[in-house]
Write a protein that holds these residues in place. Structure first.
Motif, PDB file in Angstrom:
ATOM      1  N   SER A  41       0.164  37.309  13.541  1.00  0.00           N
ATOM      2  CA  SER A  41      -0.585  38.235  12.404  1.00  0.00           C
ATOM      3  C   SER A  41      -2.033  37.155  12.170  1.00  0.00           C
ATOM      4  CB  SER A  41       0.058  38.010  11.308  1.00  0.00           C
ATOM      5  OG  SER A  41       0.404  37.046  10.211  1.00  0.00           O
ATOM      6  N   PHE A  42      -3.088  38.058  12.197  1.00  0.00           N
ATOM      7  CA  PHE A  42      -3.907  37.616  11.352  1.00  0.00           C
ATOM      8  C   PHE A  42      -4.870  38.384  10.179  1.00  0.00           C
ATOM      9  CE2 PHE A  42      -4.532  39.475  15.094  1.00  0.00           C
ATOM     10  CZ  PHE A  42      -5.325  40.465  14.945  1.00  0.00           C
ATOM     11  N   PHE A  43      -5.504  37.768   9.324  1.00  0.00           N
ATOM     12  CA  PHE A  43      -6.469  38.548   8.534  1.00  0.00           C
ATOM     13  C   PHE A  43      -7.717  38.614   9.347  1.00  0.00           C
ATOM     14  CE2 PHE A  43      -3.111  37.636   5.982  1.00  0.00           C
ATOM     15  CZ  PHE A  43      -3.497  39.079   5.035  1.00  0.00           C
ATOM     16  N   MET A  44      -8.778  40.151   9.216  1.00  0.00           N
ATOM     17  CA  MET A  44     -10.429  39.805   9.396  1.00  0.00           C
ATOM     18  C   MET A  44     -11.153  39.914   8.560  1.00  0.00           C
ATOM     19  SD  MET A  44     -10.248  41.524  13.293  1.00  0.00           S
ATOM     20  CE  MET A  44     -11.507  40.948  14.038  1.00  0.00           C
ATOM     21  N   ILE A  45     -12.107  39.029   8.816  1.00  0.00           N
ATOM     22  CA  ILE A  45     -13.104  39.528   7.733  1.00  0.00           C
ATOM     23  C   ILE A  45     -14.101  39.419   7.764  1.00  0.00           C
ATOM     24  CG2 ILE A  45     -14.057  38.137   5.449  1.00  0.00           C
ATOM     25  CD1 ILE A  45     -11.673  35.608   5.593  1.00  0.00           C
ATOM     26  N   ASP A  46     -15.177  40.851   7.289  1.00  0.00           N
ATOM     27  CA  ASP A  46     -16.293  41.245   7.917  1.00  0.00           C
ATOM     28  C   ASP A  46     -16.257  41.480   9.195  1.00  0.00           C
ATOM     29  OD1 ASP A  46     -18.655  41.692   5.451  1.00  0.00           O
ATOM     30  OD2 ASP A  46     -19.763  40.419   7.747  1.00  0.00           O
ATOM     31  N   ALA A  47     -15.850  42.366   9.704  1.00  0.00           N
ATOM     32  CA  ALA A  47     -15.773  42.716  10.962  1.00  0.00           C
ATOM     33  C   ALA A  47     -16.026  44.020  11.294  1.00  0.00           C
ATOM     34  CB  ALA A  47     -13.893  42.326  12.140  1.00  0.00           C
ATOM     35  N   THR A  48     -16.913  44.226  11.591  1.00  0.00           N
ATOM     36  CA  THR A  48     -16.421  45.913  12.903  1.00  0.00           C
ATOM     37  C   THR A  48     -15.892  45.529  13.593  1.00  0.00           C
ATOM     38  OG1 THR A  48     -18.725  45.076  14.177  1.00  0.00           O
ATOM     39  CG2 THR A  48     -19.093  45.748  12.196  1.00  0.00           C
ATOM     40  N   HIS A  74     -13.639  45.022  16.702  1.00  0.00           N
ATOM     41  CA  HIS A  74     -13.684  44.449  17.890  1.00  0.00           C
ATOM     42  C   HIS A  74     -12.344  45.213  19.330  1.00  0.00           C
ATOM     43  CE1 HIS A  74     -15.966  42.102  15.939  1.00  0.00           C
ATOM     44  NE2 HIS A  74     -16.230  41.120  16.050  1.00  0.00           N
ATOM     45  N   GLN A  75     -13.104  44.716  20.287  1.00  0.00           N
ATOM     46  CA  GLN A  75     -11.567  45.040  21.308  1.00  0.00           C
ATOM     47  C   GLN A  75     -11.066  43.462  21.351  1.00  0.00           C
ATOM     48  OE1 GLN A  75     -12.776  47.028  24.629  1.00  0.00           O
ATOM     49  NE2 GLN A  75     -12.109  45.332  26.262  1.00  0.00           N
ATOM     50  N   ILE A  76      -9.350  43.960  21.260  1.00  0.00           N
ATOM     51  CA  ILE A  76      -8.455  43.089  21.599  1.00  0.00           C
ATOM     52  C   ILE A  76      -7.784  43.021  22.690  1.00  0.00           C
ATOM     53  CG2 ILE A  76      -7.096  44.192  20.128  1.00  0.00           C
ATOM     54  CD1 ILE A  76      -6.016  41.092  18.876  1.00  0.00           C
ATOM     55  N   THR A  99      -4.759  45.861  25.083  1.00  0.00           N
ATOM     56  CA  THR A  99      -5.663  46.871  24.915  1.00  0.00           C
ATOM     57  C   THR A  99      -6.064  47.445  24.400  1.00  0.00           C
ATOM     58  OG1 THR A  99      -6.222  46.237  26.617  1.00  0.00           O
ATOM     59  CG2 THR A  99      -8.178  46.650  25.745  1.00  0.00           C
ATOM     60  N   ASP A 100      -6.442  46.965  22.338  1.00  0.00           N
ATOM     61  CA  ASP A 100      -6.512  47.791  21.441  1.00  0.00           C
ATOM     62  C   ASP A 100      -8.114  47.557  19.978  1.00  0.00           C
ATOM     63  OD1 ASP A 100      -6.226  49.906  19.255  1.00  0.00           O
ATOM     64  OD2 ASP A 100      -4.118  49.588  19.825  1.00  0.00           O
ATOM     65  N   ASN A 101      -8.300  48.030  19.449  1.00  0.00           N
ATOM     66  CA  ASN A 101      -9.327  47.548  18.255  1.00  0.00           C
ATOM     67  C   ASN A 101      -8.540  47.005  17.053  1.00  0.00           C
ATOM     68  OD1 ASN A 101     -11.596  48.341  19.846  1.00  0.00           O
ATOM     69  ND2 ASN A 101     -11.098  50.362  19.306  1.00  0.00           N
ATOM     70  N   THR A 102      -9.142  46.189  17.067  1.00  0.00           N
ATOM     71  CA  THR A 102      -8.692  45.456  14.963  1.00  0.00           C
ATOM     72  C   THR A 102      -9.775  45.191  14.592  1.00  0.00           C
ATOM     73  OG1 THR A 102      -9.235  43.089  15.853  1.00  0.00           O
ATOM     74  CG2 THR A 102      -6.985  44.043  16.064  1.00  0.00           C
ATOM     75  N   SER A 103      -9.950  44.963  13.232  1.00  0.00           N
ATOM     76  CA  SER A 103     -11.530  45.979  12.127  1.00  0.00           C
ATOM     77  C   SER A 103     -11.117  45.427  11.054  1.00  0.00           C
ATOM     78  CB  SER A 103     -11.804  47.212  12.412  1.00  0.00           C
ATOM     79  OG  SER A 103     -10.656  47.603  11.556  1.00  0.00           O
ATOM     80  N   GLY A 158     -16.301  45.912   6.451  1.00  0.00           N
ATOM     81  CA  GLY A 158     -17.997  45.343   6.446  1.00  0.00           C
ATOM     82  C   GLY A 158     -17.946  44.731   5.020  1.00  0.00           C
ATOM     83  N   ALA A 159     -17.599  45.567   3.744  1.00  0.00           N
ATOM     84  CA  ALA A 159     -17.844  45.375   2.238  1.00  0.00           C
ATOM     85  C   ALA A 159     -18.001  44.307   2.263  1.00  0.00           C
ATOM     86  CB  ALA A 159     -17.263  46.374   2.038  1.00  0.00           C
ATOM     87  N   SER A 160     -19.553  43.518   1.296  1.00  0.00           N
ATOM     88  CA  SER A 160     -18.748  41.997   1.047  1.00  0.00           C
ATOM     89  C   SER A 160     -17.953  42.011  -0.279  1.00  0.00           C
ATOM     90  CB  SER A 160     -20.047  42.284  -0.125  1.00  0.00           C
ATOM     91  OG  SER A 160     -21.363  43.045   0.537  1.00  0.00           O
ATOM     92  N   GLY A 161     -17.605  40.807  -0.241  1.00  0.00           N
ATOM     93  CA  GLY A 161     -15.823  39.917  -1.425  1.00  0.00           C
ATOM     94  C   GLY A 161     -15.120  39.949  -0.561  1.00  0.00           C
ATOM     95  N   ASP A 162     -14.217  40.724  -0.973  1.00  0.00           N
ATOM     96  CA  ASP A 162     -12.839  40.528  -0.436  1.00  0.00           C
ATOM     97  C   ASP A 162     -11.897  41.750   0.046  1.00  0.00           C
ATOM     98  OD1 ASP A 162     -12.370  37.696  -2.019  1.00  0.00           O
ATOM     99  OD2 ASP A 162     -11.794  38.599  -3.703  1.00  0.00           O
ATOM    100  N   ASN A 163     -12.772  40.995   1.176  1.00  0.00           N
ATOM    101  CA  ASN A 163     -12.263  42.485   2.572  1.00  0.00           C
ATOM    102  C   ASN A 163     -11.631  41.757   3.873  1.00  0.00           C
ATOM    103  OD1 ASN A 163     -13.691  41.586   4.773  1.00  0.00           O
ATOM    104  ND2 ASN A 163     -15.598  41.641   3.260  1.00  0.00           N
ATOM    105  N   ALA A 164     -10.654  41.235   3.856  1.00  0.00           N
ATOM    106  CA  ALA A 164      -9.865  40.439   4.655  1.00  0.00           C
ATOM    107  C   ALA A 164      -9.192  41.665   4.576  1.00  0.00           C
ATOM    108  CB  ALA A 164      -9.278  39.407   4.505  1.00  0.00           C
ATOM    109  N   THR A 165      -8.618  42.162   5.775  1.00  0.00           N
ATOM    110  CA  THR A 165      -7.928  43.226   6.729  1.00  0.00           C
ATOM    111  C   THR A 165      -6.338  42.251   7.515  1.00  0.00           C
ATOM    112  OG1 THR A 165      -9.155  44.491   6.773  1.00  0.00           O
ATOM    113  CG2 THR A 165      -7.610  45.330   7.632  1.00  0.00           C
ATOM    114  N   PHE A 166      -5.040  42.728   6.648  1.00  0.00           N
ATOM    115  CA  PHE A 166      -4.546  41.791   7.681  1.00  0.00           C
ATOM    116  C   PHE A 166      -4.288  42.562   8.956  1.00  0.00           C
ATOM    117  CE2 PHE A 166       0.436  42.529   9.003  1.00  0.00           C
ATOM    118  CZ  PHE A 166       1.204  41.160   8.590  1.00  0.00           C
ATOM    119  N   ASN A 167      -3.636  42.588  10.430  1.00  0.00           N
ATOM    120  CA  ASN A 167      -2.907  43.002  11.169  1.00  0.00           C
ATOM    121  C   ASN A 167      -1.894  41.613  12.233  1.00  0.00           C
ATOM    122  OD1 ASN A 167      -6.424  44.561  12.954  1.00  0.00           O
ATOM    123  ND2 ASN A 167      -6.414  42.669  11.369  1.00  0.00           N
ATOM    124  N   ALA A 168      -1.327  42.586  12.935  1.00  0.00           N
ATOM    125  CA  ALA A 168      -0.532  42.278  13.646  1.00  0.00           C
ATOM    126  C   ALA A 168       0.188  42.722  15.009  1.00  0.00           C
ATOM    127  CB  ALA A 168       0.808  42.392  13.018  1.00  0.00           C
TER     128      ALA A 168
END
Length: 230
Positions: free
Chosen positions: A131-138, A140-142, A148-152, A155-165
């Motif tokens: 699991s991981f959090f992506m921050i300010d990311a458009t 991305h292919q993982i 093979t999928d997309n994580t994102s 892109g907004a400012s501030g606290d925008n981390a998004t959880f992926n697992a």
């Protein structure tokens, strides 16, 4: 009769072993749903992560990260300007976005490294989950084994981390996860709060199961002959 039944049962068992199961990825629909998505994911795993890397202990701002960071994890990739990834700190330091707590690991996303992996996580054992959090990311292919999928992340400012697992099947033997560089961005992006665990029982490859099955067939054949003689 009996030998024929045994033979077809063995073939069915080997066919079951041969079926490839694929990893599955979960992404929080929005940063506001991070907590619930994370709770649900780890509830399905039976608890929290076995290992956790949030870059808060043993790291300092602007530190370059390239190699082992402990607990079976090594990190490589491309940071801003083509250097290795670096520890970024401070509100707004990641393209206007904030790290979780003090520090996050920043990667390049400025249009200069198209077609390369901006981030590679390498593990010394097969993964059960990541699991991981992506921050300010458009987007991305993982790539993780057969996935093979997309994580994102927003892109907004501030606290925008998004959880992926990602949950991995035991037969996948995934030890490396990579993110393909996205030339569509104009700033850096970051990863933070990496949680992971390893497969508890090493999977048995199908070729290794074949001799076991063959031995069983021979053994039952010998037993049948002895019964006939008796």
């Amino acid at each position: 009769g009996f030998m024929k039944t045994l033979f077809f049962a063995g073939i069915a068992a080997l066919s079951t072993l041969s079926v490839a199961q694929a990893a599955s990825i979960v992404t929080a629909p929005a940063p506001g749903l991070n907590s619930q998505t994370e709770i649900d994911f780890y509830a399905s795993r039976g608890g929290g992560p076995d290992f956790f890397q949030n870059f808060e202990t043993g790291f300092s701002g602007e530190q370059l990260v390239n190699g082992s960071v402990g607990n079976g994890l090594s990190i490589s990739g491309i940071g801003q300007g083509g250097t290795p990834p670096k520890i970024e700190s401070g509100d707004g330091s990641i393209g206007g976005s904030n790290p979780i707590d003090r520090f996050a690991l920043e990667l390049a996303d400025d249009g200069s490294f198209t077609g390369q992996n901006s981030l590679v996580l390498t593990f010394d054992q097969p993964l059960a989950y990541l699991s991981f959090f992506m921050i300010d990311a458009t987007v991305h292919q993982i790539t993780a084994g057969g996935l093979t999928d997309n994580t994102s992340g927003s892109g907004a400012s501030g606290d925008n981390a998004t959880f992926n697992a990602i949950a991995f099947e035991p037969n996948e033997n995934v030890t490396q996860v990579s993110w393909l560089y996205n030339a569509g961005g104009s700033q850096g992006w970051a990863i933070d709060n990496i949680g992971y665990g390893f497969q508890r029982v090493p999977p048995i490859p199908v070729p290794a199961a074949l001799p076991l099955f063959a031995s069983a067939v021979v053994g039952f054949g010998v037993l049948q002959r002895l019964r006939r003689r008796a």
